[in-house]
Design an enzyme around this catalytic site. Structure first.
Site, PDB file in Angstrom:
ATOM      1  N   ARG A   1     -14.468  50.504   8.969  1.00  0.00           N
ATOM      2  CA  ARG A   1     -15.014  49.505   9.883  1.00  0.00           C
ATOM      3  C   ARG A   1     -15.773  50.172  11.030  1.00  0.00           C
ATOM      4  O   ARG A   1     -16.989  50.151  11.085  1.00  0.00           O
ATOM      5  CB  ARG A   1     -13.892  48.611  10.424  1.00  0.00           C
ATOM      6  CG  ARG A   1     -14.379  47.287  11.031  1.00  0.00           C
ATOM      7  CD  ARG A   1     -15.029  47.398  12.400  1.00  0.00           C
ATOM      8  NE  ARG A   1     -14.146  47.924  13.423  1.00  0.00           N
ATOM      9  CZ  ARG A   1     -14.514  48.166  14.668  1.00  0.00           C
ATOM     10  NH1 ARG A   1     -15.757  47.936  15.052  1.00  0.00           N
ATOM     11  NH2 ARG A   1     -13.661  48.682  15.546  1.00  0.00           N
ATOM     12  N   ASP A   2     -15.049  50.787  11.936  1.00  0.00           N
ATOM     13  CA  ASP A   2     -15.683  51.392  13.108  1.00  0.00           C
ATOM     14  C   ASP A   2     -16.633  52.513  12.701  1.00  0.00           C
ATOM     15  O   ASP A   2     -17.675  52.728  13.324  1.00  0.00           O
ATOM     16  CB  ASP A   2     -14.601  51.927  14.049  1.00  0.00           C
ATOM     17  CG  ASP A   2     -15.113  52.150  15.458  1.00  0.00           C
ATOM     18  OD1 ASP A   2     -16.258  51.775  15.744  1.00  0.00           O
ATOM     19  OD2 ASP A   2     -14.361  52.698  16.271  1.00  0.00           O
TER      20      ASP A   2
ATOM     21  N   HIS B   1      -7.500  55.831  21.092  1.00  0.00           N
ATOM     22  CA  HIS B   1      -8.750  55.813  20.314  1.00  0.00           C
ATOM     23  C   HIS B   1      -9.795  56.601  21.111  1.00  0.00           C
ATOM     24  O   HIS B   1     -10.238  56.156  22.173  1.00  0.00           O
ATOM     25  CB  HIS B   1      -9.178  54.354  20.118  1.00  0.00           C
ATOM     26  CG  HIS B   1     -10.450  54.162  19.369  1.00  0.00           C
ATOM     27  ND1 HIS B   1     -10.521  53.476  18.175  1.00  0.00           N
ATOM     28  CD2 HIS B   1     -11.720  54.539  19.644  1.00  0.00           C
ATOM     29  CE1 HIS B   1     -11.777  53.435  17.752  1.00  0.00           C
ATOM     30  NE2 HIS B   1     -12.532  54.078  18.634  1.00  0.00           N
TER      31      HIS B   1
ATOM     32  N   HIS C   1     -13.545  58.841  21.194  1.00  0.00           N
ATOM     33  CA  HIS C   1     -14.821  59.245  20.624  1.00  0.00           C
ATOM     34  C   HIS C   1     -15.107  60.681  21.043  1.00  0.00           C
ATOM     35  O   HIS C   1     -14.573  61.172  22.040  1.00  0.00           O
ATOM     36  CB  HIS C   1     -15.939  58.300  21.077  1.00  0.00           C
ATOM     37  CG  HIS C   1     -15.903  56.977  20.380  1.00  0.00           C
ATOM     38  ND1 HIS C   1     -16.906  56.530  19.544  1.00  0.00           N
ATOM     39  CD2 HIS C   1     -14.963  55.995  20.367  1.00  0.00           C
ATOM     40  CE1 HIS C   1     -16.584  55.343  19.054  1.00  0.00           C
ATOM     41  NE2 HIS C   1     -15.412  54.994  19.543  1.00  0.00           N
TER      42      HIS C   1
ATOM     43  N   CYS D   1     -20.676  52.932  18.732  1.00  0.00           N
ATOM     44  CA  CYS D   1     -20.677  51.519  19.095  1.00  0.00           C
ATOM     45  C   CYS D   1     -22.095  51.059  19.387  1.00  0.00           C
ATOM     46  O   CYS D   1     -22.777  51.653  20.224  1.00  0.00           O
ATOM     47  CB  CYS D   1     -19.793  51.291  20.322  1.00  0.00           C
ATOM     48  SG  CYS D   1     -19.793  49.584  20.893  1.00  0.00           S
TER      49      CYS D   1
ATOM     50  N   ASN E   1     -16.271  58.633  16.145  1.00  0.00           N
ATOM     51  CA  ASN E   1     -14.866  58.813  16.471  1.00  0.00           C
ATOM     52  C   ASN E   1     -14.436  60.237  16.143  1.00  0.00           C
ATOM     53  O   ASN E   1     -15.120  60.969  15.434  1.00  0.00           O
ATOM     54  CB  ASN E   1     -14.019  57.834  15.655  1.00  0.00           C
ATOM     55  CG  ASN E   1     -14.358  56.400  15.943  1.00  0.00           C
ATOM     56  OD1 ASN E   1     -13.854  55.814  16.882  1.00  0.00           O
ATOM     57  ND2 ASN E   1     -15.235  55.817  15.127  1.00  0.00           N
TER      58      ASN E   1
END
Length: 301
Positions: A16-17, A206, A208, A239, A248
């Site tokens: 997803r991300d 989370h 990056h 993003c 990430n």
């Protein structure tokens, strides 16, 4: 003397991300192959897709097919921005839902055209209803450290938002360094504060890797007591609403770091790199993480 946990849970967010901002259109079949290979490596929790408007994130247009066809294995999160997204997700059998909100008003407005307060007002009845029906709900806290528009975010603001979610019975708080500007000291300080003030909710970090401090920030969070981390195979991600945010932290690099420190994840590093190799031909930029490079060298030997 500091101590590390014996075990850490990795939540894989690559499908997803990792893919949401990918320029190349990745087919449903290739996404499913990627997901199933990640599952085969030992990953038990994964963010597999997002029920957002295809107009804004066309890469996620096949969300329903992904949920319906992915092997039912462990906990599978789907990201849902609003009640419409939640409804679509539940219709196809999703069991674990992720909602999101930015601590920063400016980021929230750029992302979903609502202030943080407006988002929270809409989310409260949605989350209450989901919990009453027995669904697992994670709240993704964006811009918990820095915002691309407002700069440094006060720790008190992040804590306040997390406490509000906690009061609604949320299962998990996923606290994100959305643009990758945090440093290890800030990571340790914020997560120590959150663990002290909100001890009864699952807390996930989370990060990056914008400034190549992702691994250091994870290590600092580990020392603070965090044992759950979002990572993305191949370091994929970024993003679309956060200028400058790179991918990430790479799952394979995080798993290798943890294993070399004696922290177990239940993930096979070689099979994990095989999953990265599966998706690598279909993304627009070369995958150049440390462990994947070593894997490629070994394959060529």
């Amino acid at each position: 003397m500091f101590s590390l946990p014996n075990n850490v849970t990795i939540i894989e967010v690559g499908p997803r991300d990792g893919l949401q901002n990918e320029k190349n259109e990745v087919s449903t079949e290739h996404k499913l192959e990627f997901i199933h290979a990640l599952q085969a490596s030992g990953i038990q929790e994964m963010e597999i897709t997002s029920f957002v408007s295809p107009k804004w994130v066309p890469q996620m247009a096949d969300a329903a097919a992904i949920v319906e066809r992915a092997h039912k294995h462990g906990r599978q999160f789907v990201l849902t921005p609003n009640s419409k997204g939640v409804e679509r997700a539940l219709q196809v059998g999703a069991k674990s839902v992720a909602v999101f909100v930015g601590v920063s008003n400016s980021f929230n407005m750029k992302n979903i055209n609502k202030t943080t307060a407006q988002s929270m007002a809409e989310l409260k009845p949605l989350i209450t209803n989901l919990k009453q029906q027995g669904y697992f709900v994670r709240a993704c806290i964006s811009t918990a450290f820095y915002c691309p528009y407002e700069g440094k975010i006060a720790e008190e603001d992040t804590l306040s938002l997390c406490k509000e979610f906690s009061s609604w019975g949320i299962d998990e708080l996923n606290v994100a360094d959305t643009i990758g500007m945090a440093n290890p000291q800030e990571s340790h300080t914020l997560f120590s504060l959150l663990l002290r003030e909100i001890p009864d909710v699952l807390l996930t970090a989370h990060f990056h890797d914008t400034r190549k401090m992702g691994l250091a920030n994870i290590y600092a969070a580990l020392l603070a007591g965090v044992s759950r981390f979002d990572t993305s195979a191949g370091g994929l991600g970024g993003c679309p609403f956060a200028p400058g945010a790179t991918g990430n932290v790479a799952t394979e690099d995080v798993v290798n770091m943890l294993h070399t420190m004696g922290v177990q994840t239940g993930i096979d590093e070689n099979l994990l790199c095989e999953a990265v190799a599966i998706i690598s031909p279909f993304v627009s930029r070369p995958i150049d993480t440390g462990m994947f490079r070593l894997y490629q060298i070994q394959q060529q030997a």
